[in-house]
Design a protein around this motif. Structure first.
Motif, short mmCIF file in Angstrom:
data_model
loop_
_atom_site.label_atom_id
_atom_site.label_comp_id
_atom_site.label_asym_id
_atom_site.label_seq_id
_atom_site.Cartn_x
_atom_site.Cartn_y
_atom_site.Cartn_z
N UNK A 98 0.80 -1.22 0.00
CA UNK A 98 0.00 0.00 0.00
C UNK A 98 0.84 1.27 0.00
N UNK A 99 2.14 1.13 0.10
CA UNK A 99 3.02 2.29 -0.01
C UNK A 99 4.33 1.82 -0.62
N UNK A 100 4.78 2.48 -1.67
CA UNK A 100 5.98 2.02 -2.36
C UNK A 100 6.78 3.21 -2.86
N UNK A 101 8.11 3.12 -2.69
CA UNK A 101 9.03 4.12 -3.21
C UNK A 101 10.08 3.38 -4.05
N UNK A 102 10.25 3.74 -5.30
CA UNK A 102 11.17 2.99 -6.16
C UNK A 102 12.59 2.93 -5.58
N UNK A 103 13.19 1.76 -5.68
CA UNK A 103 14.57 1.60 -5.26
C UNK A 103 15.48 2.37 -6.21
N UNK B 245 19.05 -0.69 2.24
CA UNK B 245 20.01 -0.93 3.32
C UNK B 245 20.86 0.28 3.69
N UNK B 246 20.66 1.40 3.03
CA UNK B 246 21.55 2.55 3.19
C UNK B 246 21.71 2.95 4.65
N UNK B 247 20.64 2.99 5.43
CA UNK B 247 20.73 3.42 6.82
C UNK B 247 20.90 2.26 7.79
N UNK B 248 20.98 1.03 7.30
CA UNK B 248 21.30 -0.11 8.13
C UNK B 248 20.26 -0.45 9.19
N UNK C 290 14.75 6.46 2.28
CA UNK C 290 14.44 6.57 0.85
C UNK C 290 15.08 7.80 0.23
N UNK C 291 15.14 8.89 0.98
CA UNK C 291 15.75 10.11 0.46
C UNK C 291 17.27 9.98 0.34
N UNK C 292 17.91 9.53 1.42
CA UNK C 292 19.38 9.44 1.40
C UNK C 292 19.87 8.40 0.40
N UNK C 293 19.07 7.34 0.19
CA UNK C 293 19.48 6.29 -0.73
C UNK C 293 19.47 6.73 -2.19
#
Length: 411
Positions: free
Chosen positions: A173-178, A292-295, A345-348
């Protein structure tokens, strides 16, 4: 009949089973893997995650396996440089990045010690329904005969490609493209502190010590450059490190010896799945997955398995309807994880928005706020506090940030 069947026995499933079994519930855990076994992971556990292990009485067991303690972290975003460490969280003054062959085996063993039954090498092929509710699972060990287990409740803790999620029809129900892909391996011969370095050209280097005297070394690039990377994996891997932190690239070539094959992490999109339904729930990456950017994968798995265990206990003990209690777990998870999800999602994207550039640039000029930054990353300071406009105004004033560079709210 079991009270709960948990499908998946790693960082979300085994803690859930352990906590329920400690409350006296009859729990079965099944996993297609046998332990010890490895899995694609960057291993990192934040102080907030270690706090859960400490409260459960098993942190000392992990520490006894001698994962290197990290008490100094280095972050950079192009020309913004931050280093230091968070204030203690529940008395914890370090972080660890244990190999999953070690961490997951400990968690599985602790579930068994608590009284949960664990069946390894078991592949689930179906979820049983009765009267419209999940009521068990079918599956088999290897090529053996199909077996069926029944339960009052079924939990999918089987990762981002969750079989249980597919079988119960749990929609995203919520998605942000990798944005990116990751390649990593393990190296002998390095003496590096924790490094999390994002360079120009939208590429990133991550490195931290793990078991056996080795370092996990990972690189990230935008997904559209993956074919180019794969044309020469070894060369591309070194190229990124050379470009992001040249001195580390030089040291890696001179002293590093790769101990294992490269592993690729081509993650699916970041998402939230519906994680509660009649007789079933999802926990860990099965229900909520991010880059995985923020671990934060392991830490969130530990944190929200505890929330789900509490809500399931409320239902199983008869204090409230089980489905109602489990639905509350999803609301808690979504509310508490939202800040981490959005920041990740932003930092990645590997390029800072003007807002984050302004905030982190000012942070890098303030020792006090740098410590708060690491507290934010570690799970000790809420994002609502760190990013509060009034607090950012004070930060900008303290470091004399030019007025035209001050951004206090996300656009």
């Amino acid at each position: 009949m079991y009270d709960v069947i948990v499908v998946g026995a790693r960082c979300a499933g085994s803690p859930l089973a352990m906590l329920l079994a400690r409350r006296g519930h009859k729990v079965l855990v099944v996993d297609r893997a046998t332990f010890p076994s490895d899995t694609v992971s960057t291993h990192y556990i934040h102080q907030a995650g270690l706090s859960r292990l400490q409260d459960w009485g098993i942190l000392d067991r992990l520490v006894a396996t001698e994962p290197p303690a990290m008490r100094h972290l280095t972050f950079s975003y192009t020309d913004i440089f931050l280093e230091g460490f968070a204030d203690p969280i529940d008395g914890i003054t370090e972080v660890y990045s244990p190999r999953r062959t070690i961490l997951d085996e400990i968690l599985v063993d602790e579930a068994r010690k608590a009284g949960a039954e664990v069946v390894e090498g078991f592949t689930v092929t179906d979820v049983i329904f009765a009267d419209g509710r999940a009521a068990g699972v079918r599956g088999r060990i290897g090529d053996g005969p199909e077996r069926e287990f029944t339960a009052r409740f079924v939990v999918g803790a089987d990762g981002r490609n969750s079989t249980v999620a597919g079988l119960v029809g749990a929609e995203i129900y919520r998605s942000v493209p990798a944005a990116c892909f990751v390649y990593y391996s393990y190296y002998d011969g390095l003496d590096w502190t924790f490094q999390h370095r994002t360079g120009f050209g939208q590429q990133q280097l991550g490195a931290w010590p793990t078991h056996h005297g080795q370092h996990l070394v990972a690189v990230m690039r935008r997904k559209e450059r993956m074919r180019e990377f794969r044309a020469d994996v070894e060369g591309s891997f070194h190229e990124i490190i050379d470009q992001v932190v040249p001195e580390l690239g030089e040291d890696l070539r001179a002293n590093g010896k790769r101990a294992e094959n490269f592993r690729a992490m081509a993650y699916p999109d970041n998402f939230y799945r519906r994680s509660a339904g009649p007789g079933w729930a999802l926990v860990g990456d099965a229900g909520y997955h991010k880059d995985p950017f923020t671990g934060w994968g392991i830490t969130d798995a530990l944190k929200y398995s505890e929330v789900l265990a509490e809500k399931l206990h409320e239902g199983l003990s008869g204090s409230r309807p089980t489905d109602e209690a489990v639905e509350e777990y999803t609301k808690i998870r979504d509310a508490e994880s939202n800040g981490t999800f959005e920041l990740t999602c932003s930092l990645a994207e590997l390029s800072l928005t003007p807002y984050y550039d302004s905030v982190f640039r000012a942070t890098s000029m303030s020792p006090e706020y740098t410590t708060k930054f690491f507290g934010l990353i570690a799970g000790g300071i809420p994002g609502e506090e760190f990013f509060a406009p009034a607090n950012l105004e004070r930060l900008y004033e303290d470091v004399n940030m030019p007025a035209d560079r001050r951004i206090v709210t996300r656009s």
